[in-house]
Design a protein around this motif. Structure first.
Motif, PDB file in Angstrom:
ATOM      1  N   GLN A  91       0.825  -1.204   0.000  1.00 35.18           N
ATOM      2  CA  GLN A  91       0.000   0.000   0.000  1.00 35.18           C
ATOM      3  C   GLN A  91       0.861   1.256   0.000  1.00 35.18           C
ATOM      4  O   GLN A  91       0.511   2.257  -0.646  1.00 35.18           O
ATOM      5  CB  GLN A  91      -0.943  -0.013   1.205  1.00 35.18           C
ATOM      6  N   ALA A  92       1.998   1.217   0.692  1.00 34.36           N
ATOM      7  CA  ALA A  92       2.919   2.357   0.659  1.00 34.36           C
ATOM      8  C   ALA A  92       3.455   2.567  -0.751  1.00 34.36           C
ATOM      9  O   ALA A  92       3.629   3.700  -1.213  1.00 34.36           O
ATOM     10  CB  ALA A  92       4.070   2.136   1.647  1.00 34.36           C
ATOM     11  N   ILE A  95       0.695   4.257  -3.089  1.00 31.85           N
ATOM     12  CA  ILE A  95       0.464   5.703  -3.000  1.00 31.85           C
ATOM     13  C   ILE A  95       1.750   6.511  -3.162  1.00 31.85           C
ATOM     14  O   ILE A  95       1.725   7.729  -3.044  1.00 31.85           O
ATOM     15  CB  ILE A  95      -0.255   6.077  -1.692  1.00 31.85           C
ATOM     16  N   GLY A  96       2.867   5.832  -3.416  1.00 34.82           N
ATOM     17  CA  GLY A  96       4.095   6.536  -3.748  1.00 34.82           C
ATOM     18  C   GLY A  96       5.003   6.878  -2.587  1.00 34.82           C
ATOM     19  O   GLY A  96       5.945   7.666  -2.748  1.00 34.82           O
ATOM     20  N   LEU A  97       4.775   6.286  -1.407  1.00 37.64           N
ATOM     21  CA  LEU A  97       5.689   6.533  -0.292  1.00 37.64           C
ATOM     22  C   LEU A  97       6.997   5.791  -0.472  1.00 37.64           C
ATOM     23  O   LEU A  97       8.044   6.242   0.015  1.00 37.64           O
ATOM     24  CB  LEU A  97       5.037   6.111   1.034  1.00 37.64           C
ATOM     25  N   ILE A  98       6.952   4.620  -1.107  1.00 40.03           N
ATOM     26  CA  ILE A  98       8.153   3.842  -1.392  1.00 40.03           C
ATOM     27  C   ILE A  98       8.034   3.253  -2.793  1.00 40.03           C
ATOM     28  O   ILE A  98       6.966   3.295  -3.421  1.00 40.03           O
ATOM     29  CB  ILE A  98       8.370   2.689  -0.385  1.00 40.03           C
ATOM     30  N   THR A 307     -10.002  -0.529   0.827  1.00 40.54           N
ATOM     31  CA  THR A 307      -9.110  -0.850  -0.276  1.00 40.54           C
ATOM     32  C   THR A 307      -9.143  -2.370  -0.429  1.00 40.54           C
ATOM     33  O   THR A 307      -9.674  -3.080   0.434  1.00 40.54           O
ATOM     34  CB  THR A 307      -7.652  -0.414   0.006  1.00 40.54           C
ATOM     35  N   SER A 308      -8.573  -2.870  -1.489  1.00 37.24           N
ATOM     36  CA  SER A 308      -8.546  -4.317  -1.661  1.00 37.24           C
ATOM     37  C   SER A 308      -7.753  -4.985  -0.537  1.00 37.24           C
ATOM     38  O   SER A 308      -8.047  -6.117  -0.137  1.00 37.24           O
ATOM     39  CB  SER A 308      -7.963  -4.687  -3.021  1.00 37.24           C
ATOM     40  N   ILE A 309      -6.746  -4.285  -0.018  1.00 34.59           N
ATOM     41  CA  ILE A 309      -5.939  -4.854   1.058  1.00 34.59           C
ATOM     42  C   ILE A 309      -6.705  -4.876   2.373  1.00 34.59           C
ATOM     43  O   ILE A 309      -6.761  -5.901   3.061  1.00 34.59           O
ATOM     44  CB  ILE A 309      -4.621  -4.071   1.223  1.00 34.59           C
TER      45      ILE A 309
END
Length: 428
Positions: A91-92, A95-98, A307-309
């Motif tokens: 998930q990180a 959304i572009g955190l990693i 979210t799907s997760i």
């Protein structure tokens, strides 16, 4: 933007739980009394940016313009702390955190064959087949051991984990021929692991992105140690390594002296510790009690966005915690991911010198010993690492659920509020 193929418009019948208290943050939980239709939105690139910006602002995550690159090395199973760790990283990444470069599979909880299929099927479930999975090895650096014989020396060994079931050993390439390890519910993956080995992949990525790749080691350190041995520049090329394993204070968790990850391959752990990683961070089992997965976590997730997760975890696990509201599971592996993403959750850490017992003939095989500065100097110790001893439980789970649920604004529910409500219900 990396894709997330969500189950838009899917209908889920979510069993409900009416919790006492509602309203402001910290007052408790609210859950609809009726079955509710669950729609998983398709989040846009703008939504992803808003979620990342919210998390940075809410939790004080500094953004220096660089997106950390991460490789997860794990002994994957279904819905254990390995799976929670992978979910957090995915998930990180979404959304572009990693930038989650890939998942590498090592021995430990399961054979590499089983762990590979587990990782692939869970990635398929949440629509992230684009994340590559690489197979490593089950075999420790010093070779497989006869744990029945070793137990005579050690005194006690918990009878779980891959190496305790060598009579049913499955070679890594048989990830679609698991025999007794086959999980009928999940079946076999539709996707395949990569042809390249975990070791070669890690070496390649560290060389391609020098100083940028962080290795998360949440199983036995065998693959990583093999990479250190094969390429003398591998460790130095990374940004650092975060391990889950060791015990600082107290008795062992798998033997009277050692935790599972280190005991599985103490030689590998020692090789990694003595390699030139720019930074070494260790999450010992001492941190476990501050990162427990319990009903309040699922209540919190249930009261946020979908979210799907988050739906996968709720659909597969929530009912167990509703039936037994005092149920809990140590979720220590996930701490490795969270402290990378959000160091502000760290409540207590120590800079300690460390060594590991690699004498397979000793009862203390796999035991880690730590020293403070003056003690280390006297003992001639030179390997130093940061030990994360405790996390702020409330902030930790608020952050994790905000992340997994793609929150773009502050929720009116908090972990501490829901945990207090559950304690009151249970008369605690």
């Amino acid at each position: 933007m990396k894709r997330m193929r969500l189950l838009l418009g899917s209908i889920c019948l979510l069993p409900c739980l009416l919790l006492a208290g509602c309203g402001e943050a910290g007052d408790g939980a609210v859950s609809n009394a009726d079955e509710k239709e669950t729609v998983i939105p398709q989040y846009s690139a703008q939504d992803d940016k808003a979620a990342a910006d919210y998390l940075r602002k809410q939790y004080g995550i500094l953004a220096d313009g660089n997106v950390p690159k991460v490789i997860l090395d794990c002994d994957m199973t279904y819905f254990g702390d390995d799976a929670m760790c992978m979910s957090i990283l995915i998930q990180a990444d979404e959304i572009g955190l990693i930038d989650l470069l890939g998942v590498t599979i090592t021995g430990g909880n399961s054979f590499v064959a089983s762990g590979t299929n587990s990782a692939l099927t869970q990635l398929e479930r949440i629509g992230r087949e684009d994340i590559p999975v690489y197979m490593g090895t089950d075999e420790p650096i010093g070779g497989f051991r006869d744990l029945t014989e070793q137990e005579k020396i050690v005194g006690r060994i918990d009878h779980w984990g891959a190496m305790y079931h060598m009579d049913n050993y499955i070679e890594p390439e048989k990830y679609h021929d698991l025999g007794a390890d086959y999980d009928r519910k999940w079946g076999y993956s539709q996707t395949e692991p990569q042809k390249q080995s975990s070791v070669d992949y890690m070496i390649e990525q560290a060389a391609k992105y020098p100083g940028e790749v962080t290795i998360l080691s949440i199983g036995a350190a065998t693959n990583i140690a093999a990479a250190c041995q094969k390429d003398g520049g591998f460790a130095e090329n990374t940004a650092g390594i975060i391990y889950m394993g060791t015990i600082v204070d107290g008795e062992g968790t798998y033997t009277p002296y050692a935790d599972f990850n280190v005991f599985y391959d103490a030689e590998a752990f020692a090789i990694c510790l003595n390699s030139a990683f720019p930074a070494q961070t260790i999450v010992p089992h001492d941190a476990a009690e501050s990162a427990v997965l319990n009903k309040a976590v699922f209540d919190l997730m249930d009261n946020k966005e979908n979210t799907s997760i988050s739906r996968m975890w709720l659909d597969e696990q929530y009912s167990q915690y509703r039936r037994t509201s005092t149920r809990k599971m140590n979720c220590t592996d996930a701490v490795a991911a969270v402290i990378l993403l959000n160091p502000s959750v760290i409540q207590h850490k120590e800079e300690l010198y460390v060594a590991v017992n690699t004498d397979v003939t000793a009862a203390e095989y796999g035991q880690t010993t730590t020293w403070k500065d003056a003690e280390a100097a006297a003992a001639g110790q030179t390997v130093r690492a940061t030990f994360v001893m405790e996390v702020d439980t409330g902030t930790y789970w608020d952050f994790v659920t905000d992340l997994l649920c793609h929150m773009q604004a502050e929720s009116s529910y908090t972990y501490e509020g829901l945990a207090e409500s559950n304690r009151a219900e249970n008369g605690q």
